[in-house]
Design an enzyme around this catalytic site. Structure first.
Site, PDB file in Angstrom:
ATOM      1  CD  GLU A  77      -1.634  -6.261   3.261  1.00  0.00           C
ATOM      2  OE1 GLU A  77      -1.235  -5.234   2.697  1.00  0.00           O
ATOM      3  OE2 GLU A  77      -2.780  -6.367   3.753  1.00  0.00           O
ATOM      4  N   GLY A  85       0.815  -1.207   0.000  1.00  0.00           N
ATOM      5  CA  GLY A  85       0.000   0.000   0.000  1.00  0.00           C
ATOM      6  C   GLY A  85       0.845   1.252   0.000  1.00  0.00           C
ATOM      7  CB  ALA A 140      -3.957  -0.314   9.520  1.00  0.00           C
TER       8      ALA A 140
END
Length: 231
Positions: free
Chosen positions: A107, A33, A87
């Site tokens: 993950e 991410g 997150a």
């Protein structure tokens, strides 16, 4: 500071944490991410200290390799001292919703092996109750509709994740993702166990059974370090 500036701030803070707490020659677990990318960019400056990294996605592998960081298959590694990842939401106990980038299964696998899970996030990701961010569930394609019915029975609204051209989004593992809106997850551990038990679910993007050990949270006042009690 902008959200991007906060991400870079915590990315650098995570690299500093690794330098201070992980011995030279170790292998680092790396998430997926935009925030994890900031960590990768910061880690590149000290890449000579470490053997390399274990990646949680094809995209992360490509970014690591672009910096000249060696990427190991998890099966090649006996131990992993730290895993660093972002997150989508994190609660007061260190439970998280993850998977906005589509890499939730890998993950979760890498996180499960690591001794320490370091979450890096900007302050907007801290929430009192998980669920405002749609909960991703990676599913075997043939089970998509059946899983959607189960989600609806629990009060959620299942939405198939699609690409820009309207086709189902396909994960690195060849599966599809249902994003579930409208949830308030008061018991993340219980909900994670319940959904993971449904036939056809590969994994749910709740990281509660294996939550964060600490969070480096980017705020206007700098990086706040939050340590979560051991389960």
């Amino acid at each position: 500071m902008t959200q991007d500036e906060l991400k870079r701030l915590v990315g650098q803070a995570a690299a500093d944490y690794v330098i201070q707490n992980v011995p030279e020659g170790a292998v680092i677990g790396v998430g997926t991410g935009s925030t994890a990318n900031c960590f990768i960019d910061a880690l590149a400056a000290v890449k000579s200290r470490y053997r390399g990294a274990v990646s949680s996605s094809v995209a992360t592998t490509e970014r690591l390799k672009s910096h000249g960081i060696k990427v190991f298959d998890l099966n090649e590694i006996d131990a992993l001292q730290v895993y660093v990842d972002g997150a989508d939401e994190i609660d007061a106990g260190g439970a998280m919703i993850k998977g906005g980038g589509g890499a939730l299964t890998r993950e979760k696998i890498v996180a499960s092996v690591a001794d320490t899970f370091v979450c890096i996030a900007d302050g907007s990701k801290r929430v009192p109750v998980l669920g405002a961010f749609p909960l991703p569930i990676e599913v075997v394609p043939m089970a998509r509709t059946a899983i959607g019915r189960r989600v609806t029975a629990l009060g959620g609204v299942p939405v198939l994740r699609v690409t820009k051209d309207g086709a189902p989004y396909i994960t690195d593992n060849g599966n599809e993702i249902i994003d579930v809106k409208g949830l308030q997850i008061a018991d993340p551990r219980g909900f994670e166990a319940r959904v993971n038990a449904w036939p056809g679910v590969v994994t749910v993007g709740l990281f509660a059974e294996r939550g964060a050990n600490l969070c480096l949270l980017g705020t206007e006042n700098g990086v706040e370090t939050i340590v979560y009690p051991a389960a």
